[in-house]
Design a protein around this motif. Structure first.
Motif, PDB file in Angstrom:
ATOM      1  N   LEU A 306       0.826  -1.206   0.000  1.00 41.51           N
ATOM      2  CA  LEU A 306       0.000   0.000   0.000  1.00 41.51           C
ATOM      3  C   LEU A 306       0.863   1.260   0.000  1.00 41.51           C
ATOM      4  O   LEU A 306       2.027   1.238   0.413  1.00 41.51           O
ATOM      5  N   GLY A 307       0.270   2.375  -0.433  1.00 44.36           N
ATOM      6  CA  GLY A 307       0.958   3.651  -0.418  1.00 44.36           C
ATOM      7  C   GLY A 307       1.079   4.206   0.991  1.00 44.36           C
ATOM      8  O   GLY A 307       0.433   3.733   1.934  1.00 44.36           O
ATOM      9  N   SER A 308       1.914   5.231   1.137  1.00 43.67           N
ATOM     10  CA  SER A 308       2.190   5.785   2.465  1.00 43.67           C
ATOM     11  C   SER A 308       0.997   6.526   3.052  1.00 43.67           C
ATOM     12  O   SER A 308       0.967   6.796   4.255  1.00 43.67           O
ATOM     13  N   ASN A 309       0.002   6.894   2.230  1.00 47.48           N
ATOM     14  CA  ASN A 309      -1.170   7.615   2.708  1.00 47.48           C
ATOM     15  C   ASN A 309      -2.449   6.792   2.600  1.00 47.48           C
ATOM     16  O   ASN A 309      -3.548   7.352   2.552  1.00 47.48           O
ATOM     17  N   ASP A 310      -2.313   5.482   2.560  1.00 51.00           N
ATOM     18  CA  ASP A 310      -3.477   4.610   2.446  1.00 51.00           C
ATOM     19  C   ASP A 310      -3.973   4.235   3.849  1.00 51.00           C
ATOM     20  O   ASP A 310      -3.222   3.711   4.668  1.00 51.00           O
ATOM     21  N   PHE A 311      -5.242   4.511   4.133  1.00 48.74           N
ATOM     22  CA  PHE A 311      -5.800   4.276   5.459  1.00 48.74           C
ATOM     23  C   PHE A 311      -5.930   2.789   5.791  1.00 48.74           C
ATOM     24  O   PHE A 311      -6.167   2.432   6.943  1.00 48.74           O
ATOM     25  N   LYS A 312      -5.785   1.927   4.793  1.00 49.72           N
ATOM     26  CA  LYS A 312      -5.859   0.494   5.066  1.00 49.72           C
ATOM     27  C   LYS A 312      -4.516  -0.057   5.526  1.00 49.72           C
ATOM     28  O   LYS A 312      -4.399  -1.233   5.825  1.00 49.72           O
ATOM     29  N   GLY A 313      -3.489   0.818   5.577  1.00 51.26           N
ATOM     30  CA  GLY A 313      -2.165   0.402   5.991  1.00 51.26           C
ATOM     31  C   GLY A 313      -1.685   1.138   7.228  1.00 51.26           C
ATOM     32  O   GLY A 313      -2.481   1.527   8.094  1.00 51.26           O
ATOM     33  N   LEU A 314      -0.375   1.372   7.313  1.00 54.51           N
ATOM     34  CA  LEU A 314       0.227   2.004   8.488  1.00 54.51           C
ATOM     35  C   LEU A 314      -0.345   3.394   8.739  1.00 54.51           C
ATOM     36  O   LEU A 314      -0.481   3.822   9.895  1.00 54.51           O
ATOM     37  N   TYR A 315      -0.697   4.111   7.678  1.00 52.99           N
ATOM     38  CA  TYR A 315      -1.247   5.465   7.819  1.00 52.99           C
ATOM     39  C   TYR A 315      -2.525   5.452   8.652  1.00 52.99           C
ATOM     40  O   TYR A 315      -2.778   6.382   9.425  1.00 52.99           O
ATOM     41  N   GLY A 316      -3.326   4.427   8.520  1.00 48.31           N
ATOM     42  CA  GLY A 316      -4.551   4.320   9.309  1.00 48.31           C
ATOM     43  C   GLY A 316      -4.262   4.234  10.797  1.00 48.31           C
ATOM     44  O   GLY A 316      -4.945   4.863  11.617  1.00 48.31           O
ATOM     45  N   TYR A 317      -3.236   3.465  11.160  1.00 49.68           N
ATOM     46  CA  TYR A 317      -2.845   3.389  12.573  1.00 49.68           C
ATOM     47  C   TYR A 317      -2.402   4.764  13.075  1.00 49.68           C
ATOM     48  O   TYR A 317      -2.771   5.184  14.176  1.00 49.68           O
ATOM     49  N   LYS A 318      -1.577   5.437  12.285  1.00 51.77           N
ATOM     50  CA  LYS A 318      -1.035   6.735  12.708  1.00 51.77           C
ATOM     51  C   LYS A 318      -2.158   7.728  13.003  1.00 51.77           C
ATOM     52  O   LYS A 318      -2.180   8.373  14.054  1.00 51.77           O
ATOM     53  N   VAL A 319      -3.079   7.867  12.068  1.00 52.12           N
ATOM     54  CA  VAL A 319      -4.134   8.875  12.199  1.00 52.12           C
ATOM     55  C   VAL A 319      -5.070   8.545  13.350  1.00 52.12           C
ATOM     56  O   VAL A 319      -5.337   9.383  14.225  1.00 52.12           O
ATOM     57  N   PHE A 320      -5.570   7.319  13.401  1.00 53.65           N
ATOM     58  CA  PHE A 320      -6.623   7.006  14.362  1.00 53.65           C
ATOM     59  C   PHE A 320      -6.099   6.833  15.791  1.00 53.65           C
ATOM     60  O   PHE A 320      -6.805   7.152  16.748  1.00 53.65           O
ATOM     61  N   ILE A 321      -4.870   6.371  15.959  1.00 53.87           N
ATOM     62  CA  ILE A 321      -4.311   6.299  17.313  1.00 53.87           C
ATOM     63  C   ILE A 321      -4.026   7.698  17.840  1.00 53.87           C
ATOM     64  O   ILE A 321      -4.281   8.002  19.013  1.00 53.87           O
ATOM     65  N   ALA A 322      -3.502   8.582  16.977  1.00 52.94           N
ATOM     66  CA  ALA A 322      -3.286   9.977  17.385  1.00 52.94           C
ATOM     67  C   ALA A 322      -4.606  10.628  17.776  1.00 52.94           C
ATOM     68  O   ALA A 322      -4.699  11.341  18.789  1.00 52.94           O
ATOM     69  N   ILE A 323      -5.646  10.392  16.980  1.00 55.76           N
ATOM     70  CA  ILE A 323      -6.971  10.941  17.284  1.00 55.76           C
ATOM     71  C   ILE A 323      -7.471  10.429  18.636  1.00 55.76           C
ATOM     72  O   ILE A 323      -8.050  11.182  19.431  1.00 55.76           O
ATOM     73  N   SER A 324      -7.233   9.165  18.930  1.00 55.48           N
ATOM     74  CA  SER A 324      -7.700   8.581  20.192  1.00 55.48           C
ATOM     75  C   SER A 324      -7.058   9.277  21.391  1.00 55.48           C
ATOM     76  O   SER A 324      -7.732   9.596  22.382  1.00 55.48           O
ATOM     77  N   LEU A 325      -5.748   9.494  21.333  1.00 55.53           N
ATOM     78  CA  LEU A 325      -5.060  10.191  22.420  1.00 55.53           C
ATOM     79  C   LEU A 325      -5.590  11.611  22.585  1.00 55.53           C
ATOM     80  O   LEU A 325      -5.840  12.085  23.695  1.00 55.53           O
ATOM     81  N   ILE A 326      -5.752  12.307  21.450  1.00 52.61           N
ATOM     82  CA  ILE A 326      -6.216  13.699  21.479  1.00 52.61           C
ATOM     83  C   ILE A 326      -7.619  13.782  22.059  1.00 52.61           C
ATOM     84  O   ILE A 326      -7.917  14.627  22.917  1.00 52.61           O
ATOM     85  N   LEU A 327      -8.501  12.900  21.613  1.00 53.81           N
ATOM     86  CA  LEU A 327      -9.879  12.925  22.106  1.00 53.81           C
ATOM     87  C   LEU A 327      -9.935  12.576  23.597  1.00 53.81           C
ATOM     88  O   LEU A 327     -10.691  13.189  24.363  1.00 53.81           O
ATOM     89  N   GLY A 328      -9.138  11.590  24.015  1.00 52.35           N
ATOM     90  CA  GLY A 328      -9.130  11.221  25.422  1.00 52.35           C
ATOM     91  C   GLY A 328      -8.722  12.380  26.307  1.00 52.35           C
ATOM     92  O   GLY A 328      -9.383  12.683  27.320  1.00 52.35           O
ATOM     93  N   ASP A 329      -7.637  13.069  25.947  1.00 54.78           N
ATOM     94  CA  ASP A 329      -7.156  14.217  26.724  1.00 54.78           C
ATOM     95  C   ASP A 329      -8.143  15.376  26.661  1.00 54.78           C
ATOM     96  O   ASP A 329      -8.518  15.964  27.684  1.00 54.78           O
ATOM     97  N   GLY A 330      -8.579  15.725  25.448  1.00 55.62           N
ATOM     98  CA  GLY A 330      -9.467  16.871  25.288  1.00 55.62           C
ATOM     99  C   GLY A 330     -10.805  16.689  25.974  1.00 55.62           C
ATOM    100  O   GLY A 330     -11.302  17.599  26.650  1.00 55.62           O
ATOM    101  N   LEU A 331     -11.399  15.514  25.822  1.00 53.75           N
ATOM    102  CA  LEU A 331     -12.705  15.266  26.441  1.00 53.75           C
ATOM    103  C   LEU A 331     -12.597  15.216  27.970  1.00 53.75           C
ATOM    104  O   LEU A 331     -13.499  15.673  28.678  1.00 53.75           O
ATOM    105  N   TYR A 332     -11.498  14.676  28.489  1.00 52.37           N
ATOM    106  CA  TYR A 332     -11.307  14.659  29.942  1.00 52.37           C
ATOM    107  C   TYR A 332     -11.300  16.089  30.488  1.00 52.37           C
ATOM    108  O   TYR A 332     -11.986  16.403  31.473  1.00 52.37           O
ATOM    109  N   ASN A 333     -10.524  16.971  29.846  1.00 50.53           N
ATOM    110  CA  ASN A 333     -10.438  18.349  30.330  1.00 50.53           C
ATOM    111  C   ASN A 333     -11.738  19.107  30.116  1.00 50.53           C
ATOM    112  O   ASN A 333     -12.113  19.952  30.934  1.00 50.53           O
TER     113      ASN A 333
END
Length: 670
Positions: A306-333
């Protein structure tokens, strides 16, 4: 709540103390109406158009937009000061140019050019056109010809007007919490404020003169260094000092390298140590361990071709795990603020607050106490009523909910309404993260909306509906973060929140017209989106493919992605809870999840730069604490300002297709 207060002070108090702002407490602060002038609005319109052109250029070529706040403040000062001096020489009577007027101009310009980015002219909006559909191919599963909407000035301007103002009303009620109570740093806003204050300071003060000279010195060094780097940056994104493998080629492949960026080193000097260390820790966890480990699972967890920006590959992990951390911190505060505020109302405490107020130490100088008191009073005096903000948001949401389905029939009214119900929480998360690290992740939040709403609508119209939802989300979270960044600047320059808010409204209205018009110049003059052209618009294809992926739902994500997201979301909640329940001498060493999340998605290189800044700060503090307190803010702001100002001439050179003469790159000797 004592532990909670101490913890928040530690993580959020900015390095730049009020005594560094060169504010003369005896100066007469003009009323908020006098801070907004006709000459200021004219200059704002001119600079807004210039910066929109620059932003479109960057958006359609590399897709990365730097902060231009500093450049807006500097150029605003240059234009108005030049006019006032010229008018005085020919005998005209002109009003004095104040720091407040300078701040209003900067705010208006930022609001205007910000829409060139959040408007999605190089991303979600361009993903809808015929060229992008053809590039992906008619035989690509889920790519349908009916999911095409070509750019048009009429619908683009209309769409901008109905979505761009809501972000300004979404977080106005929390401005005191973000700026005074949490004392979030907002590095670009702080640097811009110090620059503006240095222009308008009382030059009779010896320390002020030294600070101005220091700022000018490091601004010149940063500008010249950025100019020098340009000559070696070649064509493309693989040349120059920005790609210097300073820690070795193996580390470079995992984005661990020092890229000689004055901006990020300056951010490291301004941000507290815990923020910089949290960013580095996030980089080590993600790029040092997690991504290399997941890469070894290619072919098992996800296809290895897969390409470097394909959500079915490593890029999907990068985006959605980062989002999870951000949402967890932001929603807690966010929940914490809501709970504390509810307690305040129930207990009927009118003058005390349990929010993490930062109070000066008793041994601070009286001038610092007076200056901070004046800043707080000015920021609170011209308050924007909460009922006004809420009414504005609800009214605009109702108009937008009725209008957007006429522009995008695939986006039903109840879907638009759902966007506006959840958007303020995301806007808070983005503004909070921007205040800590200077990174606005508006596009990341837009991808959340894109993915969710594309999956809700399904194959019949899901692509256009997802892209439209992305636009709504991006607009709200981006303008909310910009507004809070500018509130920080206004707080430090003694500008009225009312004048800041009105200038934001004016700048947004200008941007709704200027941003589409300047984009139309590119659209009609160049072959936008051509893979072989200058303006490739790299994110247009990515966003369309993402929308197509969204139709398939979360099941299309790579294996174990959702499980990892859940783990990191819960981890963010636990870390925040530990920060609040442990004593200060322990909590000050617990990392901040929001800061840790940024390198998960961006890369580790800027974490190295910021950590270099914090090391310099640490050593300087041990050698000469008094000198640090007097000059660290000026040095940091000079580094950020010089690099920021260079973006203007470098973009102009790029527009005229003047490429750097040398490509410096590195390869293994074997």
């Amino acid at each position: 709540m004592g532990t909670e207060v101490a913890s928040a002070v530690e993580i959020s108090e900015p390095l730049l103390s009020p005594e560094k702002k060169n504010l003369d407490c005896r100066e007469k602060i003009p009323p908020w109406r006098e801070q907004i002038t006709v000459r200021g609005l004219l200059v704002s319109a001119v600079l807004g158009a210039l910066f929109c052109i620059i932003t479109h250029k960057l958006n359609l070529t590399v897709g990365v937009i730097p902060s231009l706040n500093v450049a807006a403040g500097l150029l605003g000062f240059f234009f108005i000061k030049s006019w006032t001096e010229f008018a005085s020489r020919i005998g005209l009577c002109v009003k004095p140019f104040t720091r407040q007027e300078n701040t209003v101009i900067q705010t208006c310009v930022v609001a205007c050019y910000g829409l060139a980015f959040s408007g999605g002219f190089g991303s979600y909006m361009l993903s809808m056109d015929q060229r992008t559909y053809e590039l992906i191919g008619a035989d690509y599963p889920g790519n349908k010809e009916e999911d095409v909407k070509n750019p048009s000035l009429s619908w683009m301007i209309g769409f901008m007007f109905v979505v761009s103002f809501l972000g300004l009303f979404s977080l106005v009620a929390l401005r005191k919490v973000m700026v005074i109570d949490y004392k979030l740093t907002y590095p670009s806003g702080t640097a811009t404020a110090l620059l503006i204050n240095s222009f308008h300071t009382n030059t009779g003060a010896e320390l002020a003169e030294k600070q101005v000279r220091c700022l000018g010195k490091y601004l010149s060094i940063s500008f010249c260094w950025s100019c020098f780097k340009w000559f070696f940056s070649g064509v493309g994104d693989s040349c120059g000092f920005d790609n210097f493998p300073s820690l070795g080629l193996a580390a470079f492949k995992n984005t661990f390298y020092f890229d000689f960026s004055p901006t990020y080193v300056g951010c490291g000097l301004i941000c507290p140590h815990i923020v910089n260390c949290s960013v580095l820790l996030g980089a080590i966890i993600s790029w040092g361990f997690l991504w290399p480990f997941i890469t070894t699972k290619a072919g098992d967890w996800y296809p290895d071709n897969l390409g470097s920006n394909d959500f079915k590959g490593l890029y999907g992990y990068k985006v959605f795990i980062a989002i999870s951390l951000i949402l967890g911190d932001g929603l807690y505060n966010l929940i914490k603020i809501v709970v504390i505020t509810a307690k305040e109302i129930l207990n009927a405490r009118s003058k005390q607050t349990s929010l993490p107020l930062v109070t000066p130490h008793q041994d601070d100088e009286s001038s610092k106490l007076l200056e901070e008191k004046l800043q707080n009073e000015t920021f609170i005096k011209d308050s924007i009523p909460s009922w006004f903000a809420a009414s504005g948001y609800i009214g605009l949401a109702a108009i937008s909910t009725a209008t957007i389905p006429n522009i995008f029939p695939q986006m039903k009214w109840y879907l638009v309404l759902a966007c506006y119900i959840f958007a303020p929480a995301l806007a808070f998360c983005n503004s909070y993260g921007t205040g800590l690290t200077d990174w606005s992740l508006a596009s990341t939040y837009g991808k959340i909306g894109l993915f969710i709403f594309a999956s809700l609508v399904g194959s019949k119209g899901g692509v256009i509906a997802g892209l439209a939802a992305c636009g709504v989300m991006m607009s709200i979270v981006s303008t909310a973060a910009d507004l809070m960044q500018d509130f920080k600047t206004g707080y430090l320059t003694l500008s009225s929140p009312k004048s800041m808010f009105v200038s934001q409204l004016i700048g947004t209205a200008l941007g709704c017209i200027i941003a589409p018009l300047t984009f139309w110049l590119y659209w009609t003059a160049f072959d936008i989106g051509s893979p072989d052209g200058v303006y490739k618009a790299p994110y247009a294809v990515i966003y369309r493919e993402m929308a197509i992926l969204g139709i398939e739902g979360f099941s299309a994500l790579p294996k174990h992605c959702l499980e990892l997201c859940s783990v990191f979301f819960v981890a963010a909640l636990i870390i925040n809870l530990l920060r609040d329940v442990t004593p200060k001498n322990v909590s000050q060493f617990i990392p901040i999840p929001m800061a840790m999340a940024i390198p998960f998605y961006i890369g580790a290189y800027f974490a190295i730069d910021m950590f270099v800044g914090t090391v310099i700060l640490f050593v300087w503090e041990r050698l000469n604490r008094k000198e640090l307190e007097d000059y660290a803010g000026a040095v940091a702001s000079g580094l950020i300002c010089g690099d920021g100002i260079w973006t203007v001439p470098s973009a102009i050179l790029s527009i005229f297709r003047i490429d750097p003469p040398i490509c410096m790159y590195f390869a293994s000797s074997s």
